[in-house]
Design an enzyme around this catalytic site. Structure first.
Site, mmCIF file in Angstrom:
data_model
loop_
_atom_site.group_PDB
_atom_site.id
_atom_site.type_symbol
_atom_site.label_atom_id
_atom_site.label_comp_id
_atom_site.label_asym_id
_atom_site.label_seq_id
_atom_site.Cartn_x
_atom_site.Cartn_y
_atom_site.Cartn_z
ATOM 1 N N GLU A 177 0.814 -1.221 0.000
ATOM 2 C CA GLU A 177 0.000 0.000 0.000
ATOM 3 C C GLU A 177 0.852 1.277 0.000
ATOM 4 O O GLU A 177 0.372 2.332 0.409
ATOM 5 C CB GLU A 177 -0.944 0.001 1.200
ATOM 6 C CG GLU A 177 -2.045 -1.034 1.095
ATOM 7 C CD GLU A 177 -3.195 -0.733 2.023
ATOM 8 O OE1 GLU A 177 -4.289 -0.470 1.532
ATOM 9 O OE2 GLU A 177 -2.985 -0.753 3.248
ATOM 10 N N HIS B 234 -11.378 0.157 6.675
ATOM 11 C CA HIS B 234 -9.944 -0.087 6.518
ATOM 12 C C HIS B 234 -9.098 0.701 7.537
ATOM 13 O O HIS B 234 -8.382 0.120 8.330
ATOM 14 C CB HIS B 234 -9.573 0.290 5.080
ATOM 15 C CG HIS B 234 -8.152 0.057 4.712
ATOM 16 N ND1 HIS B 234 -7.744 -0.037 3.404
ATOM 17 C CD2 HIS B 234 -7.036 -0.079 5.445
ATOM 18 C CE1 HIS B 234 -6.440 -0.238 3.367
ATOM 19 N NE2 HIS B 234 -5.986 -0.267 4.602
ATOM 20 N N HIS C 175 -4.508 1.474 10.709
ATOM 21 C CA HIS C 175 -5.731 0.670 10.774
ATOM 22 C C HIS C 175 -6.327 0.790 12.183
ATOM 23 O O HIS C 175 -6.900 -0.170 12.693
ATOM 24 C CB HIS C 175 -5.426 -0.801 10.484
ATOM 25 C CG HIS C 175 -4.844 -1.070 9.134
ATOM 26 N ND1 HIS C 175 -4.251 -2.261 8.788
ATOM 27 C CD2 HIS C 175 -4.775 -0.291 8.022
ATOM 28 C CE1 HIS C 175 -3.833 -2.220 7.528
ATOM 29 N NE2 HIS C 175 -4.132 -1.024 7.047
ATOM 30 N N HIS D 66 -0.251 5.895 7.570
ATOM 31 C CA HIS D 66 -1.427 5.082 7.251
ATOM 32 C C HIS D 66 -1.651 4.140 8.423
ATOM 33 O O HIS D 66 -0.744 3.414 8.830
ATOM 34 C CB HIS D 66 -1.210 4.292 5.959
ATOM 35 C CG HIS D 66 -2.296 3.282 5.726
ATOM 36 N ND1 HIS D 66 -3.635 3.611 5.733
ATOM 37 C CD2 HIS D 66 -2.249 1.936 5.512
ATOM 38 C CE1 HIS D 66 -4.349 2.528 5.515
ATOM 39 N NE2 HIS D 66 -3.533 1.492 5.385
HETATM 40 ZN ZN LIG Z 1 -3.975 -0.486 5.049
#
Ligand SMILES: [Zn+2]
Length: 266
Positions: free
Chosen positions: A85, A187, A106, A104
């Protein structure tokens, strides 16, 4: 002649150490586990990120690699496997030249707000005014509808999906996005900053704001009885707190440096 790329962050030991510490801090605060990642821009057209590994385990110079903003691929031909990603990062850097660091996450505190349109995430806590009154939720289904042949795994594994996510942040001023944070349905979230410290501080306080909002809903019973910030309150609180993360950063550093799980050999 090609224009010379402007250096954003000198690629020196100080930056590498800070990047490693940043990965550890994100884990200490529950923002990454084996998944999720941090990056830092080093020039107009490249950014630094660790190879495919759990961020709390990042420790050595050999773990750190440069990637191209243009396509998210490694600068060097022998770059080892990277995060699938990483296009989240490359496309945010491409769309917003003022952004120098991207997280990023989660975060389990934040994901519920990506699937609860009746209680959107917005600033309700004085440390989180930067969230404003309209945290966008990027829905990959908008891309799936355009192209039903896409694999609907909810992930951002190419530049096209990365560009779609980056667009959700909206264009602001001075090469910065309008919103610092965008949720990703089912996500996690992406968070930006002009420095590693700011991207991490905003991530930490995004999760805290989400926890508070969830707790308030449990007390109040319905979303209309939860009082959130007005636009001015969010804007004023956003200007008054965190600034540069000068205060929390030394504490966050001390927390990870005193924990043997986290190794920084740079
Ligand atoms: Zn992710």
């Amino acid at each position: 002649m090609a224009q010379k790329s402007q250096i954003k962050e000198p690629l020196n030991d100080e930056l590498l150490r800070k990047y490693v510490n940043g990965c550890h801090i994100l884990h200490y605060h529950g923002l990454v586990d084996a998944y999720g990642h941090l990056s830092v821009r080093v020039s107009d057209d490249s950014f630094l990120m660790c190879r495919y590994m759990a961020p709390p385990m990042v420790a050595n110079r050999e773990d750190l690699w440069l990637y191209k903003v243009a396509d998210g691929e490694g600068v060097k031909a022998d770059t080892p496997r990277g995060f699938s990603e990483r296009y989240i990062h490359s496309e945010v850097y491409k769309a917003y030249p003022g952004v120098n660091a991207v997280v990023h996450s989660h975060s389990l505190d934040v994901v519920p707000f990506s699937i609860s349109p009746k209680l959107p995430l917005r600033a309700c806590f004085h440390m989180s005014g930067f969230l404003g009154t309209n945290v966008p939720v990027w829905d990959p289904a908008t891309e799936y509808k355009k192209d039903p042949t896409l694999v609907q795994h909810m992930l951002v594994r190419d530049t096209k999906m990365g560009a779609s996510l980056a667009k959700a942040l909206g264009a602001g001023q001075d090469g910065l996005p309008k919103e610092h944070v965008a949720l990703m349905r089912g996500h996690g979230f992406v968070c930006t900053g002009t420095s590693i410290e700011m991207a991490i501080a905003r991530s930490v306080y995004t999760a805290q704001n989400a926890r508070i909002l969830k707790d308030a809903l449990a007390i109040a019973g319905k979303s209309e009885d939860v009082v959130v910030f007005s636009e001015q309150e969010a804007a004023d609180a956003g200007r008054s707190t965190i600034s540069g993360a000068v205060k929390p950063w030394p504490l966050w550093l001390a927390e990870v440096e005193s924990n043997p799980l986290y190794q920084n050999h740079i």
